[in-house]
Write an enzyme that holds these catalytic residues in place. Sequence first.
Site: not given
Length: 354
Positions: A12, A32, A59, A81, A99, A133-135, A159, A163, A214, A216
């Site tokens: 992105i 980066d 960072i 990042a 991170t 993220t929407d996660e 993850y 976030k 594959p 899931y």
Amino acid sequence: MKILITGGAGFIGSALARYLINKTENTIMVLDSLTYSGNLDSLKEIKNNSRFNFTKCNILEFEKVKEIFTYFEPCKIMHLAAESHVDRSIDSPKQFIETNIFGTYYLLEAARNFYSNLNSSQKLDFRFHHISTDEVYGDLKNNNDLFNESTPYSPSSPYSASKASSDHIVRAWKKTFNLPTLITNCSNNYGPYHFPEKLIPHIIISALNGRSLPIYGNGKQIRDWLYVEDHVKALYKVLCDGKIGETYNIGGYNEVTNIDVVTSICEILEELAPNKPKSIKHYKDLISFVEDRPGHDYRYAIDATKIKKHLGWYPEETFESGLRKTVKWYLKNKDWYERIFSGDYKLERIGKSE
């Protein structure tokens, strides 16, 4: 204006960098650390532009980050990042915590230190835009529900938890220190230059090489797919016109199951790449179902009403048009992903899902 982009050699981030150089008059600094997913080849078309700058830096290197602020004097920060692959976060959570949480903290502190020394006019222009993220919202059990900006956080993986933590830290720096921040939470991105461990490029490349595809579980997990070039246009819109302290959800209005993503890619390849590897009759014959991963979210879906209503943004690509563009890009840019495989990156490490 001068814009500092962290993670600007990633998927992105590089799309954002290309957009800013090709479509605006801004000067940018890409920061980066060039870990496995950072790729300077993704910036090749703009690297010689006089408005483009690059610095290799993690960072977590606080003193170096502060020096970059002093040298470049940005008026806008776009923070992308991050460690972002769910499978990797399950295997090795520590790097995601370091991170995504500590890295965001260090960047906020460097920004706060720089911001405190600006004059009143410069402070009015300054923005810290955190891209998330929407996660962070977890998943949706009801097919009629959507994530909106008020949805409670309920992350499922290391993850998404990292976030979610970084989102909260950004909000705290706005409330406590009056740092002018913005947050965006996006749905699943796809498009050119996507790192091969992600679902769509992984399926394209594996099919072209006659390898197993594959999936899931039963493949019925639903994701809202957002074409990356639509996303970066939204990010820039929020940066320029978003209200300080606000959060904006960015979605593609394209809910598709994982199995339908894979079968759609196979159908496009049947048309665009009919000369298959030996012994392969149909690309879809390569599909296999594997054990589901731990904590796999069922459905993500974004309500992007706020950004549409207040900032006038709406995605231009349908999933069908964006996926076709993406497949065509990988067919034409085999050298890009083959250079990734020729390095230390191991092919078998590519994940099975998004």
